[in-house]
Design an enzyme around this catalytic site. Structure first.
Site, mmCIF file in Angstrom:
data_model
loop_
_atom_site.group_PDB
_atom_site.id
_atom_site.type_symbol
_atom_site.label_atom_id
_atom_site.label_comp_id
_atom_site.label_asym_id
_atom_site.label_seq_id
_atom_site.Cartn_x
_atom_site.Cartn_y
_atom_site.Cartn_z
ATOM 1 N N GLY A 91 0.868 -1.160 0.000
ATOM 2 C CA GLY A 91 0.000 0.000 0.000
ATOM 3 C C GLY A 91 0.907 1.213 0.000
ATOM 4 O O GLY A 91 2.125 1.087 -0.168
ATOM 5 N N GLY A 93 3.305 3.154 1.347
ATOM 6 C CA GLY A 93 4.189 2.980 2.495
ATOM 7 C C GLY A 93 5.059 4.170 2.812
ATOM 8 O O GLY A 93 5.591 4.273 3.928
ATOM 9 N N LYS A 114 5.851 11.440 -1.957
ATOM 10 C CA LYS A 114 6.836 10.365 -1.859
ATOM 11 C C LYS A 114 7.859 10.812 -0.822
ATOM 12 O O LYS A 114 8.461 11.878 -0.961
ATOM 13 C CB LYS A 114 7.506 10.134 -3.212
ATOM 14 C CG LYS A 114 8.379 8.894 -3.296
ATOM 15 C CD LYS A 114 8.841 8.691 -4.744
ATOM 16 C CE LYS A 114 9.665 7.426 -4.903
ATOM 17 N NZ LYS A 114 10.071 7.220 -6.319
ATOM 18 N N ASP A 126 11.314 3.225 6.439
ATOM 19 C CA ASP A 126 11.261 4.429 7.272
ATOM 20 C C ASP A 126 10.325 5.495 6.700
ATOM 21 O O ASP A 126 10.165 6.559 7.297
ATOM 22 C CB ASP A 126 12.661 5.009 7.486
ATOM 23 C CG ASP A 126 13.370 5.392 6.184
ATOM 24 O OD1 ASP A 126 12.702 5.456 5.124
ATOM 25 O OD2 ASP A 126 14.599 5.625 6.226
ATOM 26 N N ASP A 253 1.286 -2.847 -9.162
ATOM 27 C CA ASP A 253 1.009 -1.734 -8.258
ATOM 28 C C ASP A 253 1.658 -0.448 -8.748
ATOM 29 O O ASP A 253 1.449 0.611 -8.154
ATOM 30 C CB ASP A 253 1.488 -2.057 -6.833
ATOM 31 C CG ASP A 253 2.968 -2.365 -6.778
ATOM 32 O OD1 ASP A 253 3.390 -3.339 -7.420
ATOM 33 O OD2 ASP A 253 3.711 -1.634 -6.080
#
Length: 450
Positions: A91, A93, A114, A126, A253
């Site tokens: 998903g 992240g 992003k 992270d 994706d």
């Protein structure tokens, strides 16, 4: 933000999907926010070009909500095939959807991030972006836009003052947050998640959302959606080839259902027309090599069709999928002839010309950017390798004169050595002049080609 300008038209259509499609998240609180790139050309299309630098940083580095649009950042949920292996644990992240706006022609645009921090889908990451990764994404998106490839646009790059550890580049390395603009961040993997969960109501809701908001059609027909996505995906594949671009990670994706290229990681441009050229060092089998990109994108569209079987019959979708090859051939012909600077004629002649050009490019080993620069308008090389292509191009009219100042210089390319040199100037001396100079050069090329 002061009183918004007249061409600022906020939307919040994404909320129509409901909270099973996303998670509200908080952006990271960065120690620094130093503005490195702002795309005023793109910002002007949605009424954001008048923001001061301080306002810009507040919205795109601190993520204060823009007025009238999404009240909180939303991390989208999706699944996907990654190098043909299905992964249900992915998903957004390290990003989220931040705002939706209408551009001047009325199309819906979405601002996504992003490197904006951890989300429920970060797994062991992270949630951050390296500054080098941000610089590379700006360069890739600017170059592709200039070369006529449908792409997300890099709106903002802000350095964030953190030291990141990465296994694939010297560390610690500098950090950044990027904001990209596209017509949506709904992926083939978004549909795959619903199929995996057997969520028929969610699937119908998503089909209707995409058709209404991203394609402007008053429909909820899944076969119609597949038809539209197939055309856009075939067009993207053709434009990639004409641009000599290798995305590197064409997982399901990473394929947007609007047919826009996005999410630039290990991308490269090919120096010569080599179908086996690979961008990602970890693509050991060459699954996403330059010449295999149409196959890869077609395979991803097949996964969309497979997902839509939850609410649609197979036979009409198979009929649509069977047209991908013809749509791709038309798209790649149009794209190569556009870059060559000649006006298409008809399918058989165009296909013969493009095939002759591709054969000569492979055989000659000429630089791709050099070739298209010198040949713009239809002037092909005179050596014997190009005899077939020269015969095939007879009767093709130039689509545009070579009267732009760009044609009096050298071809604008984006090969890896130059990308590394641009980054080295930043990393070693904090010298951003080569970066900004390259963006200007790319835009000059785009004006000459447009």
């Amino acid at each position: 933000m002061p009183l918004p300008p007249q061409d600022y038209r906020p939307e919040a259509a994404l909320l129509e999907l409901g909270d099973t499609f996303y998670d509200a998240v908080r952006p990271a609180d960065f120690p620094e926010t130093t503005l490195r790139f702002r795309n005023d050309r793109a910002a002007g299309d949605v009424g954001l070009g008048t923001l001061s630098d301080a306002e810009w940083i507040r919205h795109f580095g601190r993520f204060d909500p823009l007025p009238g649009t999404l009240p909180a950042p939303l991390a989208l949920r999706y699944h996907g095939h990654q190098f043909r292996v299905y992964n249900p644990d992915i998903g957004d992240g390290r990003g989220f959807s931040f705002a939706q706006l209408r551009e001047r022609d009325g199309r819906l645009l979405e601002l996504g991030t992003k490197g904006s921090g951890r989300t429920p889908w970060s797994r062991f990451g992270d949630g951050r972006l390296t500054l080098k990764g941000g610089v590379r994404e700006v360069l890739a998106s600017e170059m592709l836009e200039a070369l006529g490839v449908p792409t997300s646009r890099s709106l903002s790059l802000i350095e964030t003052g953190e030291a990141l550890e990465r296994g694939d580049e010297p560390s610690p390395t500098r950090s950044a947050v990027l904001v990209r603009m596209s017509h949506g961040h709904i992926r083939i993997g978004t549909f795959q998640r619903l199929a995996y969960e057997r969520d028929e109501d969610g699937m119908r809701r998503l089909v209707g959302y995409v058709l209404r908001n991203l394609y402007g059609e008053d429909s909820d027909d899944p076969v119609r959606l597949l038809d539209l996505v197939t055309t856009r995906a075939a067009t993207l594949a053709g434009r990639y080839m004409a641009a000599g671009f290798v995305h590197g990670v064409l997982n399901s994706d990473n394929i947007n259902v609007t047919g826009e290229s996005f999410d630039y990681g290990p991308w490269r441009f090919v120096p010569t027309w080599d179908p086996a050229f690979v961008a990602a060092y970890f693509d050991h089998a060459g699954l996403y090599a330059f010449g295999r990109q149409p196959e890869a994108i077609h395979w991803d569209v097949m996964q969309l069709a497979s997902s839509l079987r939850l609410i649609a019959e197979s036979d009409p979708m198979i009929a649509v999928l069977d047209t991908f090859g013809d749509r791709y051939q038309r798209a790649v012909c149009d794209a190569i002839l556009w870059r060559l600077g000649v006006t298409p004629k008809e399918d058989a002649a165009d296909r013969a010309l493009v095939q002759a050009i591709e054969r000569a490019l492979r055989t000659s080993g000429i630089g791709v950017d050099r070739f298209f620069f010198d040949a713009f308008g239809g002037a092909l090389p005179q050596d014997e390798t190009w005899a077939e292509a020269r015969a095939a191009i007879i009767g093709y009219a130039p689509r545009k004169a070579r009267d732009h100042a760009y044609w009096r210089g050298e071809p604008c390319a984006m090969l890896i050595d130059e990308v590394e040199a641009i980054w080295s100037a930043i990393a070693e001396d904090d010298d951003w002049r080569p970066f900004h100079g390259k963006v200007a050069a790319i835009r000059a090329m785009g004006a000459a080609l447009a």
